[in-house]
Design an enzyme around this catalytic site. Sequence first.
Site, short mmCIF file in Angstrom:
data_model
loop_
_atom_site.label_atom_id
_atom_site.label_comp_id
_atom_site.label_asym_id
_atom_site.label_seq_id
_atom_site.Cartn_x
_atom_site.Cartn_y
_atom_site.Cartn_z
N ARG A 92 44.98 37.51 3.03
CA ARG A 92 44.93 38.95 2.66
C ARG A 92 44.37 39.19 1.26
O ARG A 92 44.82 40.08 0.52
CB ARG A 92 46.34 39.58 2.76
CG ARG A 92 46.97 39.46 4.13
CD ARG A 92 46.29 40.29 5.21
NE ARG A 92 46.86 39.97 6.49
CZ ARG A 92 46.40 39.02 7.31
NH1 ARG A 92 45.32 38.32 7.00
NH2 ARG A 92 46.99 38.79 8.46
N SER A 123 52.43 46.23 8.28
CA SER A 123 53.43 45.34 7.66
C SER A 123 53.55 45.72 6.20
O SER A 123 52.58 45.63 5.44
CB SER A 123 52.98 43.88 7.77
OG SER A 123 52.89 43.54 9.12
N GLU A 169 53.07 44.51 0.40
CA GLU A 169 51.72 44.28 0.89
C GLU A 169 50.92 45.58 0.70
O GLU A 169 49.75 45.59 0.33
CB GLU A 169 51.79 43.92 2.39
CG GLU A 169 50.47 43.86 3.12
CD GLU A 169 49.73 42.59 2.82
OE1 GLU A 169 50.22 41.52 3.20
OE2 GLU A 169 48.65 42.67 2.20
C1 LIG Z 1 49.75 50.38 12.46
C2 LIG Z 1 49.10 49.42 11.50
C3 LIG Z 1 48.82 48.12 11.88
C4 LIG Z 1 48.22 47.24 10.99
N1 LIG Z 1 47.95 45.96 11.42
C5 LIG Z 1 47.34 45.10 10.58
C6 LIG Z 1 47.00 43.78 11.02
O1 LIG Z 1 47.25 43.38 12.15
N2 LIG Z 1 46.40 42.95 10.12
C7 LIG Z 1 46.09 43.34 8.85
O2 LIG Z 1 45.52 42.55 8.09
N3 LIG Z 1 46.38 44.60 8.42
C8 LIG Z 1 46.99 45.48 9.25
N4 LIG Z 1 47.27 46.74 8.81
C9 LIG Z 1 47.00 47.13 7.40
C10 LIG Z 1 45.58 47.72 7.16
O3 LIG Z 1 45.05 48.30 8.35
C11 LIG Z 1 44.62 46.65 6.63
O4 LIG Z 1 45.08 46.12 5.39
C12 LIG Z 1 43.18 47.18 6.44
O5 LIG Z 1 42.33 46.11 6.13
C13 LIG Z 1 43.07 48.24 5.35
O6 LIG Z 1 41.80 48.84 5.49
P1 LIG Z 1 41.52 50.32 5.01
O7 LIG Z 1 40.09 50.62 5.27
O8 LIG Z 1 42.50 51.27 5.60
O9 LIG Z 1 41.75 50.17 3.44
P2 LIG Z 1 42.56 51.11 2.44
O10 LIG Z 1 44.00 51.12 2.82
O11 LIG Z 1 41.87 52.41 2.30
O12 LIG Z 1 42.39 50.27 1.09
C14 LIG Z 1 42.97 48.97 0.98
C15 LIG Z 1 42.35 48.27 -0.23
O13 LIG Z 1 40.99 47.96 0.05
C16 LIG Z 1 40.15 48.55 -0.94
N5 LIG Z 1 38.92 48.99 -0.29
C17 LIG Z 1 38.78 49.82 0.79
N6 LIG Z 1 37.50 49.97 1.11
C18 LIG Z 1 36.78 49.25 0.19
C19 LIG Z 1 35.39 49.02 -0.03
N7 LIG Z 1 34.45 49.58 0.73
N8 LIG Z 1 35.04 48.22 -1.07
C20 LIG Z 1 35.97 47.64 -1.87
N9 LIG Z 1 37.30 47.82 -1.71
C21 LIG Z 1 37.70 48.62 -0.68
C22 LIG Z 1 40.95 49.72 -1.51
O14 LIG Z 1 40.50 50.09 -2.80
C23 LIG Z 1 42.34 49.13 -1.49
O15 LIG Z 1 42.55 48.32 -2.61
C24 LIG Z 1 47.88 47.66 9.69
C25 LIG Z 1 48.14 48.98 9.31
C26 LIG Z 1 48.73 49.86 10.19
C27 LIG Z 1 48.96 51.29 9.77
#
Ligand SMILES: Cc1cc2nc3c(=O)[nH]c(=O)nc-3n(C[C@H](O)[C@H](O)[C@H](O)COP(=O)(O)OP(=O)(O)OC[C@H]3O[C@@H](n4cnc5c(N)ncnc54)[C@H](O)[C@@H]3O)c2cc1C
Length: 303
Positions: free
Chosen positions: A176, A226, A296
């Site tokens: 992660r 999580s 996380e």
């Molecule tokens: C129901 C549910 C299930 C989930 N299951 C999983 C799973 O199975 N596995 C898992 O790993 N995660 C899971 N997650 C968590 C989440 O979806 C992941 O961590 C995902 O990668 C976050 O992506 P995001 O685009 O929403 O990022 P955000 O939440 O918008 O941002 C997360 C981080 O990434 C950075 N970021 C976002 N976009 C960029 C970019 N273009 N360039 C640089 N930095 C950037 C942000 O600044 C921040 O620090 C789950 C979440 C939910 C709600």
Amino acid sequence: MTEFYEKLVNAADKDHVKQNESMGKHTTFRVGGPAACFVTPSDGKELAAVIALCRREKVPYFILGNGSNLLVGDRGFDGVIISMADFSVCRADEKTGLLRAGAGVLLSKISQEACRASLTGFEFAGGIPGTLGGAAAMNAGAYGHEIGEVLHSVRVLTLSGEELELPASRLELGYRKSCIIPNEYVVLEAEIRLEPGDQESIRNRMNDLASRRREKQPLEYPSAGSTFKRPEGYFAGKLIEEAGLRGFSLGGAQVSEKHCGFVINKEQATASDVIALCEEVKRRVFESSGVKLEMEVKTLGMF
Ligand SMILES: Cc1cc2nc3c(=O)[nH]c(=O)nc-3n(C[C@H](O)[C@H](O)[C@H](O)COP(=O)(O)OP(=O)(O)OC[C@H]3O[C@@H](n4cnc5c(N)ncnc54)[C@H](O)[C@@H]3O)c2cc1C
């Protein structure tokens, strides 16, 4: 902020800038106060101009994907949220097995596009509700696989405003994590390498994983997945269950009854409810097991 807003609408298209935008609309937790400014740049040039302005004016900014790993405080964020939603191109090449997509493309859309092109290797990620940029930055993973395994290269904007194409081997991918967030790179787009496969098997695998998620995870409630990092040698959900916290609630936030690793927004929770619940969970888990849980989910703004 008014003076800064005037400068911001010079750096970016006025139609791409909003003020006092509720972050509850942009996070999967569905909580959080307003962002002073919310910008949705349409390309790398506009993005670079906004970031350069924020840095020059010493105004904090935050890069937003789908807000699925984010908790924003009830009093909001006194800075600029930069949404990557308009980096939205997504195209797979059946012949080479390469799929190129913008940072703002949802992983669910990428898995659909891979399936359309009969390319296998991305099925595991289709149910993670993040964007490609967020997933690369966090090295998101599920069902024994991580984005890093299929990532071929990433195009980033550096702090000096330069665009770089980095091979996945240079991203220092770990559990992660990657070097993207520590280096303050912004992912603009990425290339994913997949293998030719049978479309029906790909679809069946995607459907199977989606039903496993629905069965195990409280997808019917807003959350950020999580909530705690996996402590080495343990599972956060199991430790929380063993501490007797299944269904434990504070205000509108609750430790999910379905999956103890998820804190959910059960009933109009505030960000403060979520944080207070997480602190209590950490305290009681430490008391019962001696293990220190760490968040996380990223927190941002004023609580
Ligand atoms: C129901 C549910 C299930 C989930 N299951 C999983 C799973 O199975 N596995 C898992 O790993 N995660 C899971 N997650 C968590 C989440 O979806 C992941 O961590 C995902 O990668 C976050 O992506 P995001 O685009 O929403 O990022 P955000 O939440 O918008 O941002 C997360 C981080 O990434 C950075 N970021 C976002 N976009 C960029 C970019 N273009 N360039 C640089 N930095 C950037 C942000 O600044 C921040 O620090 C789950 C979440 C939910 C709600």
